[in-house]
Scaffold this motif. Structure first.
Motif, PDB file in Angstrom:
ATOM      1  N   ASN A  17       0.379  14.422  11.269  1.00  0.00           N
ATOM      2  CA  ASN A  17      -0.431  15.429  12.068  1.00  0.00           C
ATOM      3  C   ASN A  17      -1.651  15.087  12.347  1.00  0.00           C
ATOM      4  N   LYS A  18      -2.224  15.606  13.553  1.00  0.00           N
ATOM      5  CA  LYS A  18      -3.611  15.231  13.809  1.00  0.00           C
ATOM      6  C   LYS A  18      -4.688  16.033  12.991  1.00  0.00           C
ATOM      7  N   ARG A  19      -5.573  15.298  12.640  1.00  0.00           N
ATOM      8  CA  ARG A  19      -6.628  15.976  11.852  1.00  0.00           C
ATOM      9  C   ARG A  19      -7.731  16.596  12.439  1.00  0.00           C
ATOM     10  N   GLN A  20      -8.513  17.287  11.925  1.00  0.00           N
ATOM     11  CA  GLN A  20      -9.643  18.050  12.357  1.00  0.00           C
ATOM     12  C   GLN A  20     -10.653  16.831  12.822  1.00  0.00           C
ATOM     13  N   ILE A  26      -1.447   8.987   8.887  1.00  0.00           N
ATOM     14  CA  ILE A  26      -0.626   8.028   8.969  1.00  0.00           C
ATOM     15  C   ILE A  26       0.169   7.698   7.701  1.00  0.00           C
ATOM     16  N   GLU A  27       1.158   7.102   7.650  1.00  0.00           N
ATOM     17  CA  GLU A  27       1.991   6.670   6.458  1.00  0.00           C
ATOM     18  C   GLU A  27       2.493   5.460   6.926  1.00  0.00           C
ATOM     19  N   THR A  28       2.244   4.306   6.286  1.00  0.00           N
ATOM     20  CA  THR A  28       2.511   2.922   6.862  1.00  0.00           C
ATOM     21  C   THR A  28       2.609   2.047   5.485  1.00  0.00           C
ATOM     22  N   LEU A  29       3.579   1.094   5.820  1.00  0.00           N
ATOM     23  CA  LEU A  29       3.660   0.004   4.817  1.00  0.00           C
ATOM     24  C   LEU A  29       3.132  -1.322   5.542  1.00  0.00           C
ATOM     25  N   MET A  30       2.145  -1.861   5.069  1.00  0.00           N
ATOM     26  CA  MET A  30       1.620  -3.022   5.618  1.00  0.00           C
ATOM     27  C   MET A  30       1.492  -4.173   4.372  1.00  0.00           C
ATOM     28  N   THR A  31       1.882  -5.470   5.102  1.00  0.00           N
ATOM     29  CA  THR A  31       1.599  -6.537   4.429  1.00  0.00           C
ATOM     30  C   THR A  31       0.586  -7.755   4.673  1.00  0.00           C
ATOM     31  N   PHE A 143       1.725   0.693   0.363  1.00  0.00           N
ATOM     32  CA  PHE A 143       1.618   2.064   1.140  1.00  0.00           C
ATOM     33  C   PHE A 143       0.243   2.469   1.594  1.00  0.00           C
ATOM     34  N   VAL A 144       0.225   2.810   2.640  1.00  0.00           N
ATOM     35  CA  VAL A 144      -1.184   3.478   3.157  1.00  0.00           C
ATOM     36  C   VAL A 144      -1.197   4.825   3.932  1.00  0.00           C
ATOM     37  N   ARG A 145      -2.091   5.610   3.740  1.00  0.00           N
ATOM     38  CA  ARG A 145      -1.757   6.865   4.087  1.00  0.00           C
ATOM     39  C   ARG A 145      -3.199   7.512   4.739  1.00  0.00           C
ATOM     40  N   GLY A 146      -3.114   8.916   4.925  1.00  0.00           N
ATOM     41  CA  GLY A 146      -4.439   9.460   5.244  1.00  0.00           C
ATOM     42  C   GLY A 146      -4.631   8.775   6.879  1.00  0.00           C
ATOM     43  N   ARG A 147      -6.075   8.761   6.807  1.00  0.00           N
ATOM     44  CA  ARG A 147      -6.634   7.753   8.121  1.00  0.00           C
ATOM     45  C   ARG A 147      -6.669   6.330   7.891  1.00  0.00           C
ATOM     46  N   GLY A 148      -5.950   5.914   6.687  1.00  0.00           N
ATOM     47  CA  GLY A 148      -5.855   4.290   6.471  1.00  0.00           C
ATOM     48  C   GLY A 148      -6.447   4.020   5.280  1.00  0.00           C
TER      49      GLY A 148
END
Length: 281
Positions: A17-20, A26-31, A143-148
């Motif tokens: 979802n878009k934040r205020q 976001i939800e991502t898997l980074m390496t 795993f990275v969430r939120g705004r990153g």
């Protein structure tokens, strides 16, 4: 003092979802991957940044300048810094080059001035600087969430080969996120991910919620993905908001063949072969 500043790829990227505050969750898997810039930092009477890439700003718009401004505000170091930045990571590539530079600069400046920052203090500064900068304080699969800024470092990945190809286009990240065709992900895939992923899990998880919008705006990126798959990549995906497309391979033979093809027929592209790395701290 000298430090490496590593790039990353997104193995999946879900747009929630878009934040205020105007950003998206976001939800991502980074390496991290074995492609890096070099930062040399020394104390100086004047603040200065020099860079081998003329496309990189060296004024207050550089993310390193923003990071040092926050360090000055909080710690008031007794000198300024002279920064030499050697870029190997292309800009506007979706590989996190600028964010990585900021985190590496923070780490080396902490040591240079003996600031003895706590890790939570570093996270606080990085969260102010940019969306995905916190990941680069860990520099391991996560795993990275939120705004990153929310990083879960429980991810464990196998080793594999990676081919990076970036065409000579510039992608507007804000433009992609505001595109009317952007598809949001209404569920939480990260909570369903196993911390330890084998190679098959990695292939199955690969997805990017920004990819279709970028491919529509910049068709050459989609063509690169198609060609990678035709050249025996086990999977291929846009990294971040692009413009880099990467293919992953279990076979070094197929990696090298694809690398040779893109080097020969894509002379204006950035082409690089490398591996993922599980920990670079």
């Amino acid at each position: 003092m000298l430090i490496r500043s590593y790039a990353k790829i997104n193995l999946f990227l879900k747009i929630r979802n878009k934040r205020q505050d105007g950003f998206h969750n976001i939800e991502t898997l980074m390496t991290p991957i074995n492609l890096f810039d070099l930062l040399k930092v020394k104390k100086s009477k004047e603040f200065c940044i020099t860079c081998n890439d003329k496309n990189i700003p060296v004024d207050e718009n550089n993310i390193i300048s923003k990071t040092f401004a926050l360090i000055q505000k909080k710690y008031n170091p007794d000198r300024l810094v002279d920064v030499s930045l050697y870029k190997n990571i292309p800009s506007g590539a979706g590989l996190g080059g600028g964010s990585s530079n900021a985190a590496a600069f923070l780490q080396i400046t902490d040591k240079l001035f003996g600031l003895n920052m706590g890790f939570d203090e570093k996270i606080e500064i990085m969260s102010e600087v940019g969306s995905d900068t916190v990941f680069f304080l860990y520099n391991q699969p996560a795993f990275v969430r939120g705004r990153g800024e929310i990083v879960d470092k429980t991810a464990v990945l196998p080793s594999f080969y990676i081919l990076l190809v970036k065409p000579p286009v510039t992608v507007s990240t804000s433009g992609i996120y505001s595109d009317k065709n952007l598809t949001l992900t209404p569920y939480n895939p990260v909570s369903n991910m196993h911390p330890v992923l084998n190679y098959g899990d990695v292939l199955d998880s690969m997805d990017n919620g920004l990819q279709n919008v970028v491919f529509e705006r910049h068709p050459e990126t989609g063509m690169i993905k198609e060609k990678m798959l035709a050249l025996n990549a086990d999977a291929a995906l846009l990294s971040g908001s692009g413009a880099t497309v990467y293919g992953i391979y279990s076979s070094k033979k197929y990696l090298n063949k694809a690398y040779d093809y893109f080097k020969m027929f894509g002379r204006n592209n950035f082409v690089y072969k490398t591996e993922n790395i599980n920990n670079v701290i």
